[in-house]
Design a protein around this motif. Sequence first.
Motif, PDB file in Angstrom:
ATOM      1  N   LEU A 145      -9.976  -6.292   5.473  1.00  0.00           N
ATOM      2  CA  LEU A 145      -9.265  -6.875   4.339  1.00  0.00           C
ATOM      3  C   LEU A 145      -8.069  -6.011   3.946  1.00  0.00           C
ATOM      4  N   GLN A 146      -8.211  -4.710   4.012  1.00  0.00           N
ATOM      5  CA  GLN A 146      -7.094  -3.820   3.701  1.00  0.00           C
ATOM      6  C   GLN A 146      -5.968  -4.009   4.715  1.00  0.00           C
ATOM      7  N   ARG A 147      -6.309  -4.139   5.973  1.00  0.00           N
ATOM      8  CA  ARG A 147      -5.299  -4.360   7.000  1.00  0.00           C
ATOM      9  C   ARG A 147      -4.558  -5.667   6.752  1.00  0.00           C
ATOM     10  N   ARG A 148      -5.300  -6.707   6.417  1.00  0.00           N
ATOM     11  CA  ARG A 148      -4.686  -8.020   6.195  1.00  0.00           C
ATOM     12  C   ARG A 148      -3.828  -8.050   4.933  1.00  0.00           C
ATOM     13  N   VAL A 149      -4.262  -7.401   3.870  1.00  0.00           N
ATOM     14  CA  VAL A 149      -3.461  -7.399   2.651  1.00  0.00           C
ATOM     15  C   VAL A 149      -2.197  -6.574   2.852  1.00  0.00           C
ATOM     16  N   ASN A 150      -2.250  -5.512   3.621  1.00  0.00           N
ATOM     17  CA  ASN A 150      -1.046  -4.718   3.891  1.00  0.00           C
ATOM     18  C   ASN A 150      -0.036  -5.507   4.710  1.00  0.00           C
ATOM     19  N   ILE A 151      -0.496  -6.362   5.594  1.00  0.00           N
ATOM     20  CA  ILE A 151       0.410  -7.237   6.340  1.00  0.00           C
ATOM     21  C   ILE A 151       1.035  -8.260   5.393  1.00  0.00           C
ATOM     22  N   ALA A 152       0.241  -8.780   4.468  1.00  0.00           N
ATOM     23  CA  ALA A 152       0.720  -9.828   3.565  1.00  0.00           C
ATOM     24  C   ALA A 152       1.718  -9.312   2.536  1.00  0.00           C
ATOM     25  N   VAL A 153       1.623  -8.058   2.116  1.00  0.00           N
ATOM     26  CA  VAL A 153       2.489  -7.544   1.052  1.00  0.00           C
ATOM     27  C   VAL A 153       3.532  -6.556   1.570  1.00  0.00           C
ATOM     28  N   TYR A 154       3.714  -6.472   2.874  1.00  0.00           N
ATOM     29  CA  TYR A 154       4.685  -5.537   3.428  1.00  0.00           C
ATOM     30  C   TYR A 154       6.047  -5.767   2.800  1.00  0.00           C
ATOM     31  N   PRO A 155       6.766  -4.770   2.376  1.00  0.00           N
ATOM     32  CA  PRO A 155       6.746  -3.337   2.618  1.00  0.00           C
ATOM     33  C   PRO A 155       5.871  -2.550   1.648  1.00  0.00           C
ATOM     34  N   ALA A 156       5.244  -3.201   0.682  1.00  0.00           N
ATOM     35  CA  ALA A 156       4.321  -2.492  -0.207  1.00  0.00           C
ATOM     36  C   ALA A 156       3.102  -2.073   0.600  1.00  0.00           C
ATOM     37  N   ARG A 157       2.337  -1.157   0.040  1.00  0.00           N
ATOM     38  CA  ARG A 157       1.144  -0.670   0.744  1.00  0.00           C
ATOM     39  C   ARG A 157      -0.009  -0.571  -0.231  1.00  0.00           C
ATOM     40  N   VAL A 158      -1.147  -1.140   0.168  1.00  0.00           N
ATOM     41  CA  VAL A 158      -2.379  -1.050  -0.608  1.00  0.00           C
ATOM     42  C   VAL A 158      -3.192   0.094  -0.024  1.00  0.00           C
ATOM     43  N   ASP A 159      -3.591   1.038  -0.882  1.00  0.00           N
ATOM     44  CA  ASP A 159      -4.321   2.214  -0.416  1.00  0.00           C
ATOM     45  C   ASP A 159      -5.790   1.918  -0.139  1.00  0.00           C
ATOM     46  N   ASP A 160      -6.376   1.003  -0.917  1.00  0.00           N
ATOM     47  CA  ASP A 160      -7.796   0.726  -0.727  1.00  0.00           C
ATOM     48  C   ASP A 160      -8.144  -0.643  -1.292  1.00  0.00           C
TER      49      ASP A 160
END
Length: 169
Positions: A145-160
């Motif tokens: 889920l973290q990998r998928r959310v980071n793809i969805a909100v790029y260039p932002a980054r979710v740490d956890d």
Amino acid sequence: MAKTPKTDGEQEGGEAGGGGSKKKLIIIGGAAAAVVLVGGGAAFFLMGGTPATPAVTDVAAVEAASQPHAYYYDLPMMILNLSTADERPTFVKMEIALEVSDDKMLEVIKPNLPRVLDAFQTYMRELRASDLQGSAGLFRLKEELQRRVNIAVYPARVDDVLFKNVIVQ
């Protein structure tokens, strides 16, 4: 050469003026001074070398500097059906929070929330209840889920991705 009579100082140290005994006194005095200095230094470091009660502002500054700043964004509660081999429906109820290190990241996540929810739901619908069993299953789910959310909100980054509640029925 005739022998000369020895004086009191020469008899003790073997040299004129008691040089041997002076050397012993200097060595003993130096060792004592070294012991005092080392002991004083050790006491200084063990006692802390600072006042016993630091100022309140110092404590607040140290705590603020030692704790990393984290910001959280709560996703809406999701109830999803899971993939099953038989015709019996299986559901999962999830409450998730996203952890980011900067509040500016939250401003990037909010407009992309539909993409985040879509990424979560399309992935979750392909899972089976057995994929979510145990701590290893939840860990793998969290990482994906973290990998998928980071793809969805790029260039932002979710740490956890933090699970607040996960119920499988």
